[in-house]
Design a protein around this motif. Structure first.
Motif, PDB file in Angstrom:
ATOM      1  N   ALA A   1      -2.128  -0.059 -15.581  1.00 14.89           N
ATOM      2  CA  ALA A   1      -1.378   0.736 -14.612  1.00 14.89           C
ATOM      3  C   ALA A   1       0.112   0.449 -14.639  1.00 14.89           C
ATOM      4  CB  ALA A   1      -1.926   0.494 -13.210  1.00 14.89           C
ATOM      5  N   GLY A   2       0.525  -0.646 -15.286  1.00 12.19           N
ATOM      6  CA  GLY A   2       1.934  -0.945 -15.335  1.00 12.19           C
ATOM      7  C   GLY A   2       2.199  -2.431 -15.290  1.00 12.19           C
ATOM      8  N   PRO A   3       3.464  -2.830 -15.140  1.00  9.49           N
ATOM      9  CA  PRO A   3       3.826  -4.243 -15.106  1.00  9.49           C
ATOM     10  C   PRO A   3       3.384  -4.903 -13.805  1.00  9.49           C
ATOM     11  CG  PRO A   3       5.736  -2.874 -14.638  1.00  9.49           C
ATOM     12  CD  PRO A   3       4.637  -1.934 -15.023  1.00  9.49           C
ATOM     13  N   ALA A   4       3.490  -6.233 -13.773  1.00  8.86           N
ATOM     14  CA  ALA A   4       3.133  -6.984 -12.575  1.00  8.86           C
ATOM     15  C   ALA A   4       4.089  -6.639 -11.436  1.00  8.86           C
ATOM     16  CB  ALA A   4       3.177  -8.474 -12.865  1.00  8.86           C
ATOM     17  N   VAL A   5       3.525  -6.542 -10.210  1.00 10.21           N
ATOM     18  CA  VAL A   5       4.340  -6.215  -9.047  1.00 10.21           C
ATOM     19  C   VAL A   5       3.987  -7.157  -7.904  1.00 10.21           C
ATOM     20  CG1 VAL A   5       4.617  -3.784  -9.664  1.00 10.21           C
ATOM     21  CG2 VAL A   5       2.676  -4.488  -8.253  1.00 10.21           C
ATOM     22  N   THR A   6       4.970  -7.398  -7.040  1.00 11.32           N
ATOM     23  CA  THR A   6       4.745  -8.150  -5.811  1.00 11.32           C
ATOM     24  C   THR A   6       4.774  -7.170  -4.653  1.00 11.32           C
ATOM     25  OG1 THR A   6       5.795 -10.119  -6.733  1.00 11.32           O
ATOM     26  CG2 THR A   6       5.597  -9.999  -4.340  1.00 11.32           C
ATOM     27  N   THR A   7       3.757  -7.206  -3.821  1.00 10.76           N
ATOM     28  CA  THR A   7       3.617  -6.196  -2.776  1.00 10.76           C
ATOM     29  C   THR A   7       3.029  -6.811  -1.509  1.00 10.76           C
ATOM     30  OG1 THR A   7       2.712  -4.003  -2.307  1.00 10.76           O
ATOM     31  CG2 THR A   7       1.295  -5.511  -3.517  1.00 10.76           C
ATOM     32  N   GLY A   8       2.814  -5.971  -0.522  1.00  7.88           N
ATOM     33  CA  GLY A   8       2.270  -6.427   0.749  1.00  7.88           C
ATOM     34  C   GLY A   8       0.794  -6.112   0.882  1.00  7.88           C
ATOM     35  N   GLY A   9       0.235  -6.487   2.011  1.00 12.46           N
ATOM     36  CA  GLY A   9      -1.193  -6.302   2.245  1.00 12.46           C
ATOM     37  C   GLY A   9      -1.477  -5.205   3.260  1.00 12.46           C
ATOM     38  N   LEU A  10      -2.718  -4.716   3.222  1.00 13.60           N
ATOM     39  CA  LEU A  10      -3.202  -3.693   4.139  1.00 13.60           C
ATOM     40  C   LEU A  10      -4.453  -4.201   4.847  1.00 13.60           C
ATOM     41  CD1 LEU A  10      -3.082  -0.525   1.834  1.00 13.60           C
ATOM     42  CD2 LEU A  10      -1.293  -1.312   3.393  1.00 13.60           C
ATOM     43  N   ALA A  11      -4.708  -3.673   6.023  1.00 12.39           N
ATOM     44  CA  ALA A  11      -5.983  -3.887   6.702  1.00 12.39           C
ATOM     45  C   ALA A  11      -6.663  -2.529   6.804  1.00 12.39           C
ATOM     46  CB  ALA A  11      -5.773  -4.484   8.092  1.00 12.39           C
ATOM     47  N   ILE A  12      -7.875  -2.411   6.282  1.00  8.91           N
ATOM     48  CA  ILE A  12      -8.600  -1.147   6.287  1.00  8.91           C
ATOM     49  C   ILE A  12      -9.932  -1.326   7.010  1.00  8.91           C
ATOM     50  CG2 ILE A  12      -7.513  -0.478   4.113  1.00  8.91           C
ATOM     51  CD1 ILE A  12     -10.186  -0.956   2.728  1.00  8.91           C
TER      52      ILE A  12
ATOM     53  N   GLN B   1       1.787   0.377  -4.852  1.00 11.21           N
ATOM     54  CA  GLN B   1       0.557  -0.403  -4.875  1.00 11.21           C
ATOM     55  C   GLN B   1       0.571  -1.441  -3.757  1.00 11.21           C
ATOM     56  OE1 GLN B   1       0.702  -1.486  -9.246  1.00 11.21           O
ATOM     57  NE2 GLN B   1      -1.474  -0.907  -9.099  1.00 11.21           N
ATOM     58  N   PHE B   2      -0.602  -1.644  -3.191  1.00 12.65           N
ATOM     59  CA  PHE B   2      -0.788  -2.663  -2.159  1.00 12.65           C
ATOM     60  C   PHE B   2      -2.081  -3.406  -2.440  1.00 12.65           C
ATOM     61  CE2 PHE B   2       1.845   0.603  -0.206  1.00 12.65           C
ATOM     62  CZ  PHE B   2       2.833  -0.145   0.424  1.00 12.65           C
ATOM     63  N   VAL B   3      -2.313  -4.452  -1.668  1.00 11.12           N
ATOM     64  CA  VAL B   3      -3.530  -5.251  -1.798  1.00 11.12           C
ATOM     65  C   VAL B   3      -4.259  -5.249  -0.455  1.00 11.12           C
ATOM     66  CG1 VAL B   3      -4.460  -7.578  -2.182  1.00 11.12           C
ATOM     67  CG2 VAL B   3      -2.629  -6.692  -3.645  1.00 11.12           C
ATOM     68  N   ILE B   4      -5.560  -5.127  -0.492  1.00 14.05           N
ATOM     69  CA  ILE B   4      -6.351  -5.190   0.736  1.00 14.05           C
ATOM     70  C   ILE B   4      -6.371  -6.636   1.223  1.00 14.05           C
ATOM     71  CG2 ILE B   4      -8.622  -4.858   1.764  1.00 14.05           C
ATOM     72  CD1 ILE B   4      -9.108  -2.645  -0.254  1.00 14.05           C
ATOM     73  N   GLY B   5      -5.700  -6.876   2.349  1.00 12.23           N
ATOM     74  CA  GLY B   5      -5.620  -8.227   2.887  1.00 12.23           C
ATOM     75  C   GLY B   5      -6.673  -8.525   3.943  1.00 12.23           C
ATOM     76  N   ALA B   6      -7.194  -7.461   4.598  1.00 14.83           N
ATOM     77  CA  ALA B   6      -8.175  -7.673   5.661  1.00 14.83           C
ATOM     78  C   ALA B   6      -9.022  -6.416   5.830  1.00 14.83           C
ATOM     79  CB  ALA B   6      -7.478  -8.018   6.976  1.00 14.83           C
ATOM     80  N   ILE B   7     -10.216  -6.613   6.353  1.00 13.42           N
ATOM     81  CA  ILE B   7     -11.129  -5.508   6.673  1.00 13.42           C
ATOM     82  C   ILE B   7     -11.567  -5.683   8.128  1.00 13.42           C
ATOM     83  CG2 ILE B   7     -13.384  -4.461   6.191  1.00 13.42           C
ATOM     84  CD1 ILE B   7     -13.045  -5.272   3.275  1.00 13.42           C
ATOM     85  N   PHE B   8     -11.520  -4.596   8.894  1.00 13.04           N
ATOM     86  CA  PHE B   8     -11.899  -4.662  10.300  1.00 13.04           C
ATOM     87  C   PHE B   8     -13.067  -3.728  10.592  1.00 13.04           C
ATOM     88  CE2 PHE B   8      -8.552  -1.451   9.969  1.00 13.04           C
ATOM     89  CZ  PHE B   8      -9.105  -0.372  10.645  1.00 13.04           C
TER      90      PHE B   8
END
Length: 416
Positions: free
Chosen positions: A150-161, A196-203
Motif C-alpha cells: 500500500a505504500g511506505p511506512a507511516v506514523t498515524t493515530g488510533g481509532l475506537a470502533i 491510514q489509521f490503526v484500530i486502537g480499541a473496540i467498544f
C-alpha cells in the motif's frame, strides 16, 4: 379494640355453612394480590426500560449542547471553562463530527467519526466503560504502519470502533484501516481525503446503531484529518442531575447569546420521550383496571355476607348499634380483605422484581432492544402509589354493600 373491628374480623372466620362465602373472600384477596403484583412489576420494568433507553439515547444526543450558528467554534477551550462555573454542570467536552468510509481490505462500511478528548473525565466516564478491547488511552498513542504494497511506512493515530463494525470489517485491535472522507474546502469546493489509521480499541455499547456506525478519534487527529484545525463543531455539557436540564439550559442561553445556539436532550428526543410516557400511562391504566376488577369482587362477596348476616345486623341495631356502626363493620371487612391482598401483592411484586434483577432468567433480543435481559428500576414511590390505588378501589367497593347493610330494619327481619 373497637367492637366493629372485632365483628369484622369474626365475619372473616367462616362457619361450615358459610364456607362458600369464605372461599369467595379468599379468591377476592388473591385477585387483588395478582393485580397489585402485576402492576408493581410492570411499572418497575417500564421504569427500567425508560432508564436504559434514556441512558443509551443520551450517548447519541447531548444532555445540553452549544453550537455556533455561523459555523465551527474557535474558542471552545474558553467555553468549557465558562460552562464549568454554572451550577448543576458536571463537565463539558468539545467535539467534531465527520462522515467517512472505513476499509480494512476485508470489509468496508460508512461511519460517523467523532473527534473527542480521550483524557476528558466526561468522555472517560461515558465511553470508557464500554471498551472491550483496548481503551481510550490508545487513541492518544502513535502507531507505525510498516511499508508494504500500500505504500511506505507511516506514523498515524488510533481509532475506537464498535464491536459490530469490527465484525463487518473483519478487523481487530492493532489492524490498519483506511479512511476516506469528503472534504469541503474554504472556497466551497468538494474533494476527498484519505489516510491510514490503526484500530486502537473496540467498544460494545449495546446499541446496534452505535456499534455499527460510530468511530472515535483523538480530537486533534480528527481536526487535522477533516481540515478544521483548532476548531470544534460543538460543546456537549453533562449535568449532575437531569432534572436540572431546563435550569442549566436557561443559564447557558444567557451566558452564550447569539451567534451561539443552546439545545438540550429533551428537545432532541421530545417525541420519543412523550411516546414512552404515554405508553407507560396506558399500561398503568390497564393494570389498575385489573385491580379494579378484583376489588369489585368485594361487592358480590360483601352482599352475600350482608344477606347471610341479616339477623345479626338486626340484633346489633336492636341492641343500640347505629347505622354508621353497621356500615363501618362491612367497610372494615372489605378493607381487611383488600389490605391482605395488597400487602401480599406488594410482597409478590417485590420478590418478582428482585428475582428478575438478580437472576436475569428472561432474555430478549439484544439486536432489537440493545440489552439482553429485562431491566428493573424499583421505585418505592411506585409501590406506594399502587398500594394507595388498590386500597382506594377496595374502599369504593365497600360503599354499596355497607350502605345496604345499614338499611336493614330489625322489625322486618324478626317478622320474617
Amino acid at each position: 379494640m373497637r367492637y366493629e373491628l372485632k365483628i369484622a374480623l369474626r365475619y372473616l372466620r367462616a362457619r361450615r355453612k358459610d364456607a362458600f362465602i369464605s372461599i369467595t373472600t379468599i379468591f377476592t384477596a388473591v385477585g387483588v394480590m395478582i393485580g397489585v403484583a402485576a402492576l408493581t412489576i410492570t411499572l418497575s420494568l417500564m421504569g427500567g426500560f425508560e432508564q436504559s433507553i434514556k441512558e443509551r439515547v443520551l450517548n447519541l444526543s447531548p444532555q445540553v449542547q452549544i453550537l455556533n450558528s455561523q459555523g465551527s467554534i474557535d474558542n471552545y477551550g474558553d467555553i468549557e471553562k465558562k460552562v464549568a462555573t454554572v451550577a448543576g454542570v458536571n463537565g463539558a467536552e468539545s467535539y467534531i463530527i465527520g462522515q467517512a468510509m472505513l476499509s480494512s481490505g476485508r470489509g468496508i462500511g460508512g461511519v460517523v467519526v467523532r473527534g473527542v478528548e480521550p483524557g476528558n473525565p466526561i468522555v472517560r466516564g461515558q465511553w470508557g466503560r464500554y471498551m472491550t478491547a483496548g481503551g481510550l488511552d490508545d487513541l492518544l498513542r502513535s502507531y507505525t504502519i510498516p511499508a508494504g504494497a500500500a505504500g511506505p511506512a507511516v506514523t498515524t493515530g488510533g481509532l475506537a470502533i464498535g464491536v459490530t463494525l469490527a465484525k463487518k470489517l473483519k478487523a481487530k485491535v492493532g489492524d490498519p484501516v483506511r479512511m476516506v472522507a469528503p472534504i469541503i474546502s474554504a472556497d466551497g469546493s468538494l474533494s476527498t481525503k484519505s489516510a491510514q489509521f490503526v484500530i486502537g480499541a473496540i467498544f460494545d455499547s449495546g446499541m446496534n446503531f452505535i456499534d455499527t456506525n460510530m468511530v472515535f478519534m483523538n480530537l486533534p487527529n480528527a481536526q487535522d484529518f477533516f481540515g478544521r484545525t483548532a476548531k470544534a463543531d460543538g460543546v456537549d455539557i453533562h449535568l449532575v442531575n437531569l432534572d436540572r436540564t431546563d435550569a442549566v439550559t436557561d443559564a447557558m442561553r444567557k451566558l452564550f447569546p447569539d451567534p451561539y445556539r443552546v439545545r438540550n436532550w429533551i428537545e432532541f428526543n421530545e417525541s420519543a420521550a412523550a411516546g414512552f410516557a404515554l405508553l407507560k400511562r396506558i399500561y398503568a391504566l390497564v393494570l389498575v383496571m385489573l385491580i379494579g376488577v378484583a376489588a369489585f369482587n368485594l361487592v358480590a362477596t360483601l352482599i352475600m355476607v350482608v344477606m347471610e348476616k341479616r339477623k345479626d345486623i338486626a340484633v346489633l341495631i336492636a341492641m343500640g348499634a347505629t347505622r354508621r356502626d353497621v356500615r363501618l363493620i362491612f367497610v372494615l371487612k372489605g378493607l381487611i380483605v383488600g389490605a391482605a391482598g395488597t400487602v401480599a401483592g406488594l410482597i409478590l411484586g417485590a420478590t418478582g422484581c428482585f428475582a428478575l434483577a438478580r437472576y436475569q432468567f428472561i432474555h430478549i433480543p439484544r439486536e432489537i432492544y440493545g440489552i439482553s435481559t429485562l431491566p428493573i428500576d424499583i421505585q418505592p414511590s411506585n409501590f406506594a402509589a399502587v398500594a394507595l390505588a388498590s386500597m382506594l378501589l377496595c374502599l369504593l367497593a365497600t360503599v354499596y354493600p355497607a350502605r345496604q347493610a345499614s338499611r336493614e330494619m330489625p322489625v322486618e327481619v324478626f317478622r320474617s
